[in-house]
Design a protein around this motif. Structure first.
Motif, PDB file in Angstrom:
ATOM      1  N   ALA A  46       0.882  -1.191   0.000  1.00 12.97           N
ATOM      2  CA  ALA A  46       0.000   0.000   0.000  1.00 12.97           C
ATOM      3  C   ALA A  46       0.906   1.223   0.000  1.00 12.97           C
ATOM      4  CB  ALA A  46      -0.827  -0.024   1.266  1.00 12.97           C
ATOM      5  N   LYS A  47       0.388   2.335  -0.479  1.00  9.55           N
ATOM      6  CA  LYS A  47       1.180   3.587  -0.577  1.00  9.55           C
ATOM      7  C   LYS A  47       2.506   3.342  -1.321  1.00  9.55           C
ATOM      8  CE  LYS A  47      -0.584   5.706   3.703  1.00  9.55           C
ATOM      9  NZ  LYS A  47      -0.766   4.617   4.717  1.00  9.55           N
ATOM     10  N   THR A  48       2.419   2.623  -2.442  1.00 11.99           N
ATOM     11  CA  THR A  48       3.643   2.264  -3.172  1.00 11.99           C
ATOM     12  C   THR A  48       4.436   3.491  -3.576  1.00 11.99           C
ATOM     13  OG1 THR A  48       2.514   0.300  -3.990  1.00 11.99           O
ATOM     14  CG2 THR A  48       4.515   0.949  -5.131  1.00 11.99           C
ATOM     15  N   GLN A  98       9.524   6.543  -3.186  1.00 11.82           N
ATOM     16  CA  GLN A  98      10.226   7.794  -2.849  1.00 11.82           C
ATOM     17  C   GLN A  98      11.195   7.579  -1.685  1.00 11.82           C
ATOM     18  OE1 GLN A  98       7.000  10.520  -2.144  1.00 11.82           O
ATOM     19  NE2 GLN A  98       6.472  10.659  -4.316  1.00 11.82           N
ATOM     20  N   ARG A  99      10.764   6.753  -0.749  1.00 14.41           N
ATOM     21  CA  ARG A  99      11.642   6.481   0.406  1.00 14.41           C
ATOM     22  C   ARG A  99      12.850   5.661  -0.033  1.00 14.41           C
ATOM     23  NH1 ARG A  99      11.970   2.248   3.655  1.00 14.41           N
ATOM     24  NH2 ARG A  99      12.989   2.570   5.682  1.00 14.41           N
ATOM     25  N   TRP A 100      12.592   4.650  -0.874  1.00 16.66           N
ATOM     26  CA  TRP A 100      13.700   3.830  -1.369  1.00 16.66           C
ATOM     27  C   TRP A 100      14.666   4.687  -2.177  1.00 16.66           C
ATOM     28  CZ3 TRP A 100       9.744  -0.220  -3.467  1.00 16.66           C
ATOM     29  CH2 TRP A 100       9.313  -1.013  -2.393  1.00 16.66           C
ATOM     30  N   GLN A 101      14.132   5.654  -2.938  1.00 14.77           N
ATOM     31  CA  GLN A 101      14.985   6.532  -3.753  1.00 14.77           C
ATOM     32  C   GLN A 101      15.860   7.407  -2.853  1.00 14.77           C
ATOM     33  OE1 GLN A 101      15.058   6.663  -7.572  1.00 14.77           O
ATOM     34  NE2 GLN A 101      17.007   7.218  -6.597  1.00 14.77           N
ATOM     35  N   HIS A 110      12.913   2.135  -9.831  1.00  7.83           N
ATOM     36  CA  HIS A 110      11.688   2.156 -10.635  1.00  7.83           C
ATOM     37  C   HIS A 110      10.490   1.688  -9.811  1.00  7.83           C
ATOM     38  CE1 HIS A 110      13.647   3.038 -14.497  1.00  7.83           C
ATOM     39  NE2 HIS A 110      14.654   2.352 -14.023  1.00  7.83           N
ATOM     40  N   PHE A 111       9.317   1.969 -10.338  1.00  5.32           N
ATOM     41  CA  PHE A 111       8.094   1.532  -9.666  1.00  5.32           C
ATOM     42  C   PHE A 111       8.011   0.003  -9.744  1.00  5.32           C
ATOM     43  CE2 PHE A 111       4.343   3.412  -7.865  1.00  5.32           C
ATOM     44  CZ  PHE A 111       3.380   2.412  -7.919  1.00  5.32           C
ATOM     45  N   PRO A 112       7.572  -0.678  -8.667  1.00  3.37           N
ATOM     46  CA  PRO A 112       7.536  -2.149  -8.684  1.00  3.37           C
ATOM     47  C   PRO A 112       6.669  -2.679  -9.829  1.00  3.37           C
ATOM     48  CG  PRO A 112       7.170  -1.326  -6.463  1.00  3.37           C
ATOM     49  CD  PRO A 112       7.143  -0.135  -7.375  1.00  3.37           C
ATOM     50  N   ARG A 113       7.049  -3.840 -10.336  1.00  4.63           N
ATOM     51  CA  ARG A 113       6.260  -4.452 -11.412  1.00  4.63           C
ATOM     52  C   ARG A 113       6.158  -5.957 -11.192  1.00  4.63           C
ATOM     53  NH1 ARG A 113       9.192  -1.952 -15.952  1.00  4.63           N
ATOM     54  NH2 ARG A 113       9.536  -0.429 -14.294  1.00  4.63           N
ATOM     55  N   GLU A 114       5.214  -6.577 -11.859  1.00  3.36           N
ATOM     56  CA  GLU A 114       5.060  -8.032 -11.792  1.00  3.36           C
ATOM     57  C   GLU A 114       6.193  -8.708 -12.566  1.00  3.36           C
ATOM     58  OE1 GLU A 114       1.367  -8.133  -9.746  1.00  3.36           O
ATOM     59  OE2 GLU A 114       2.194  -9.911 -10.708  1.00  3.36           O
TER      60      GLU A 114
END
Ligand code: SAM
Length: 246
Positions: free
Chosen positions: A118-120, A125-128, A147-151
């Motif tokens: 949730a709140k990906t 942003q935190r990981w960055q 990058h944004f997580p993906r399947e």
């Protein structure tokens, strides 16, 4: 020497204005004064030594001096790795950044414990921020992109952008890293893929190989997910001659 990264809009000629968290860190954590030296890196990956010229309340004005050597690897090693829980995700991102990874693709797969959190957006942003801080501490010239997580099933669509894709599989009985890196030289772009605590499913291994990934073993011992991700980056850069003297 403390290193900071700035965006193009923060620079005019040889003057760079640090603001926000960087200005706060410089003033109130590092307690640096006018006349003291720092290192500044721009969006082009060019870094300079710099001198603090003026410390205003919300900003710090610096003047660029000599250009500094490029510490970035000559090959791009991007890491696609299974989403990990909590501080293990932070740890893997931080260590792989220090070692020299160029970009990160967090992945959810059939056996990842963590699904798209949730709140990906806030997580990314935190990981960055963690990666940016690790890049500064490691004296990198560039900040790796998270990058944004993906399947996992969406991952093969990326493979065409790489010279080689290495699929680290604990079930593999052969496939050395050295042989997988044969012929790789400066300018090459690699994607490393490592899995979750529950491992990759046979179907995922087939999907990756069908899409052109090379299966690589890290030996008979089973590494934890974060260990494998970090080790894969380190061993690949080492094998490519990127962990030697300057
Ligand atoms: N299936 C494993 C088991 O039996 O415990 C769990 C997977 S392991 C904890 C997490 C990930 O690290 C794997 O999916 C793989 O990508 C990588 N990995 C761990 N050990 C490895 C090895 N010896 N060779 C290649 N990859 C490995």
């Amino acid at each position: 020497m403390n290193r900071f990264f700035y965006e193009a809009k923060q620079r005019t000629g040889q003057t760079v204005i640090l603001q926000g968290d960087d200005a706060f860190h410089l003033r109130h954590v590092l307690r640096l004064q006018s006349g003291e030296q720092i290192e500044l890196c721009g969006p082009d990956g060019v870094c300079h030594s710099a001198v603090i010229v003026d410390l205003a309340k919300e900003s710090v004005q610096c003047r660029l001096k000599e250009e500094l050597p490029d510490h970035e690897p000559k090959i791009a090693v991007d890491l696609a790795f299974a989403l990990l829980k909590g501080d293990r995700m932070d740890f893997a991102l931080q260590k792989a950044t220090e070692i020299g990874a160029t970009a990160f693709f967090p992945v959810t797969s059939s056996r990842t414990v963590v699904k798209l959190p949730a709140k990906t957006e806030q997580k990314v942003q935190r990981w960055q921020r963690i990666v940016r801080s690790a890049a500064a501490q490691a004296h990198r010239n560039r900040v790796p992109v998270v990058h944004f997580p993906r399947e996992f099933i969406a991952l093969p669509a990326l493979f065409a952008f790489y010279d080689r894709v290495l699929f680290f599989w604990e079930e593999a009985r052969r496939g050395s890293l050295a042989s997988a890196l044969q012929g790789i030289g400066p300018g090459a772009r690699l994607l490393l893929v490592s899995g979750p605590e529950g491992g990759f499913s046979p179907e995922e291994a087939v999907l990756a190989q069908k899409a052109g990934a090379l299966v690589v073993t890290l030996g008979p011992r089973i590494l934890r997910a974060e260990t494998a991700a970090i080790a894969a980056v380190a061993l690949t850069l080492y094998q490519a001659g990127e962990m030697e003297g300057r």
